[in-house]
Design a protein around this motif. Structure first.
Motif: not given
Length: 215
Positions: A118-123, A153-155
């Motif tokens: 999952i991207s940091a943007e989506d989180l 960060p992206n996870v």
């Protein structure tokens, strides 16, 4: 002419089931893509697995002593697994000094171990959606959402983002045990952890498992 017509029919007949099969496969692929997209928006679901209690080996390495007043042993209060349709999205674990949860408990740590990329943007976007569902919409919340987008960060599968809140209410985020940054306002810690722990959470079943009311 009739012979020519028969030849055409002989050629086209086998192609009908083939065309139908291709159409079915395309439709199925589209459905899977939609479901995967929904699963990636991790907080869009509300399913948990009854009795879920992961060992969370990664969590045991995350110390509570981000600050001096957090230098205490934390015990697991509860854990839960979030699923969207058939996909496991993350496992969450709550740690408190005595292994129990009461409103206002500090210090505590909430671990989110992701089982998907999952991207940091989506989180960050999902955090804003969760707050909106709870009626927490303000310029301050919008700024916090941006702070998280920059900090996180992206996870990928197996990564752990932890929220550690000390006795003063300062929130510190860790990524796989390494400090990412802190937000000083105690209200942030209350509102962010409230996504999972507040009485008006959008996932009450998950909350019960986290605070140890449902095994």
């Amino acid at each position: 002419m009739s012979g020519h017509s028969e030849t055409i029919n002989t050629i086209n007949e086998p192609s009908r089931p083939l065309a139908f099969a291709k159409l079915w496969l395309i439709s199925a692929a589209c459905l899977v893509a939609v479901c995967m997209s929904i699963a990636t928006a991790y907080a869009g679901g509300n399913q948990t697995s009854p009795g879920y209690n992961p060992l969370s080996p990664a969590s045991s390495t995350l110390a509570a002593n981000v600050y001096t007043d957090q230098n205490v042993a934390l015990k697991k209060c509860g854990a839960a697994l979030l699923k969207v349709f058939f996909w496991e999205v993350y496992e969450s674990s709550l740690y408190t000094p005595d292994g129990t949860w009461n409103e206002g408990t500090k210090p505590f740590r909430l671990d989110i171990r992701y089982l998907r990329t999952i991207s940091a943007e989506d989180l960050a976007k999902q955090t804003g959606k969760e707050w909106a569902e709870q009626g927490k919409v303000s310029a301050q919340h919008a700024q916090w959402q941006e702070d998280l987008r920059v900090m996180w960060p992206n996870v990928t599968e197996g990564d752990v983002i932890s929220l550690a809140i000390n006795k003063a209410g300062v929130s510190t985020f860790l990524f796989n045990g390494e400090r990412l940054g802190s937000l000083q306002n105690p209200q942030f810690g209350e509102d962010f952890s409230g996504i999972w722990l507040a009485a008006d959470t959008t996932r009450p079943k998950l909350r019960k498992q986290l605070i140890g009311l449902s095994k």
